[in-house]
Design a protein around this motif. Structure first.
Motif, PDB file in Angstrom:
ATOM      1  N   SER A 145      -6.652   3.402  -7.394  1.00  0.00           N
ATOM      2  CA  SER A 145      -5.776   2.958  -8.470  1.00  0.00           C
ATOM      3  C   SER A 145      -4.348   2.759  -7.985  1.00  0.00           C
ATOM      4  CB  SER A 145      -5.781   3.973  -9.620  1.00  0.00           C
ATOM      5  OG  SER A 145      -5.252   5.204  -9.184  1.00  0.00           O
ATOM      6  N   SER A 146      -3.568   2.041  -8.799  1.00  0.00           N
ATOM      7  CA  SER A 146      -2.132   1.903  -8.573  1.00  0.00           C
ATOM      8  C   SER A 146      -1.437   1.849  -9.926  1.00  0.00           C
ATOM      9  CB  SER A 146      -1.807   0.649  -7.755  1.00  0.00           C
ATOM     10  OG  SER A 146      -2.185  -0.526  -8.444  1.00  0.00           O
ATOM     11  N   THR A 166      -7.210  -0.761 -11.211  1.00  0.00           N
ATOM     12  CA  THR A 166      -8.333  -0.139 -10.513  1.00  0.00           C
ATOM     13  C   THR A 166      -9.247  -1.236  -9.983  1.00  0.00           C
ATOM     14  OG1 THR A 166      -9.539   0.073 -12.609  1.00  0.00           O
ATOM     15  CG2 THR A 166      -8.334   1.989 -11.881  1.00  0.00           C
ATOM     16  N   GLU A 204       7.028  -0.343  -7.894  1.00  0.00           N
ATOM     17  CA  GLU A 204       5.738   0.233  -7.488  1.00  0.00           C
ATOM     18  C   GLU A 204       5.851   1.752  -7.578  1.00  0.00           C
ATOM     19  OE1 GLU A 204       2.892  -1.150  -6.743  1.00  0.00           O
ATOM     20  OE2 GLU A 204       3.454  -3.241  -6.450  1.00  0.00           O
ATOM     21  N   ARG A 260      -6.694  -0.278  -6.623  1.00  0.00           N
ATOM     22  CA  ARG A 260      -5.254  -0.490  -6.526  1.00  0.00           C
ATOM     23  C   ARG A 260      -4.917  -1.962  -6.317  1.00  0.00           C
ATOM     24  NH1 ARG A 260      -2.178  -0.405  -1.452  1.00  0.00           N
ATOM     25  NH2 ARG A 260      -3.596  -0.745   0.274  1.00  0.00           N
ATOM     26  N   TRP A 295       3.174   3.925  -7.884  1.00  0.00           N
ATOM     27  CA  TRP A 295       2.098   4.531  -7.089  1.00  0.00           C
ATOM     28  C   TRP A 295       1.205   3.417  -6.576  1.00  0.00           C
ATOM     29  CZ3 TRP A 295       1.076   8.876  -4.746  1.00  0.00           C
ATOM     30  CH2 TRP A 295      -0.210   9.089  -4.248  1.00  0.00           C
ATOM     31  N   ASN A 296       1.196   3.222  -5.279  1.00  0.00           N
ATOM     32  CA  ASN A 296       0.318   2.236  -4.652  1.00  0.00           C
ATOM     33  C   ASN A 296       0.168   2.638  -3.195  1.00  0.00           C
ATOM     34  OD1 ASN A 296      -1.139   0.065  -3.745  1.00  0.00           O
ATOM     35  ND2 ASN A 296       0.042  -1.437  -4.898  1.00  0.00           N
ATOM     36  N   SER A 297      -0.894   3.374  -2.915  1.00  0.00           N
ATOM     37  CA  SER A 297      -1.064   3.981  -1.603  1.00  0.00           C
ATOM     38  C   SER A 297      -2.458   3.699  -1.057  1.00  0.00           C
ATOM     39  CB  SER A 297      -0.839   5.499  -1.718  1.00  0.00           C
ATOM     40  OG  SER A 297      -1.037   6.126  -0.486  1.00  0.00           O
TER      41      SER A 297
END
Length: 125
Positions: free
Chosen positions: A35-36, A110, A25, A112, A27-29
């Protein structure tokens, strides 16, 4: 999200996901729900499980290896480094690794990715 930031992923652990792939992972916030980004690795000879992401569109950016992509109503097609696959929300999808080495790509979702959007469509357990 209101501030710029850099996320160092060199130490982010890879984990095995039930879809038959390995995931980092990147980017997953929750504070950037739009988005992630995940790095996906599929081992040689593996075909991921047929699945869909409810309410989430996905883009695969192929970084390394060769695969055969099945997405929505598209005829299965071979993909390689630099190719981008757009997968609309709710479309069935899977990818097969056709090479002798790992197939590696970025999965950009999109909104995320959240585990609740994943739906396994394969018939075998």
């Amino acid at each position: 999200m209101t501030t710029a930031r850099i996320v160092a992923n060199a130490q982010t652990p890879e984990y095995y996901f039930e879809e038959r792939c390995h995931v980092v992972e990147c980017w997953n916030s929750a504070d950037d729900a739009s988005s992630s980004i995940a790095r996906i690795r599929v081992e040689p000879g593996v075909i991921t499980r047929l699945h869909r992401l409810r309410g989430t569109s996905e883009r695969y950016l192929i970084l390394h290896g060769r695969g055969r992509m099945h997405a929505g109503d598209l005829a299965p097609a071979e993909v390689g480094p630099g190719d981008v696959v757009f997968i609309p929300a709710d479309a069935p999808q899977r990818i097969a690794n056709l090479g002798d080495g790992d197939l590696v790509f970025l999965a950009i979702c999109t909104p995320r990715f959240v585990p609740e959007c994943y739906e396994d469509l394969d018939e075998d357990p």
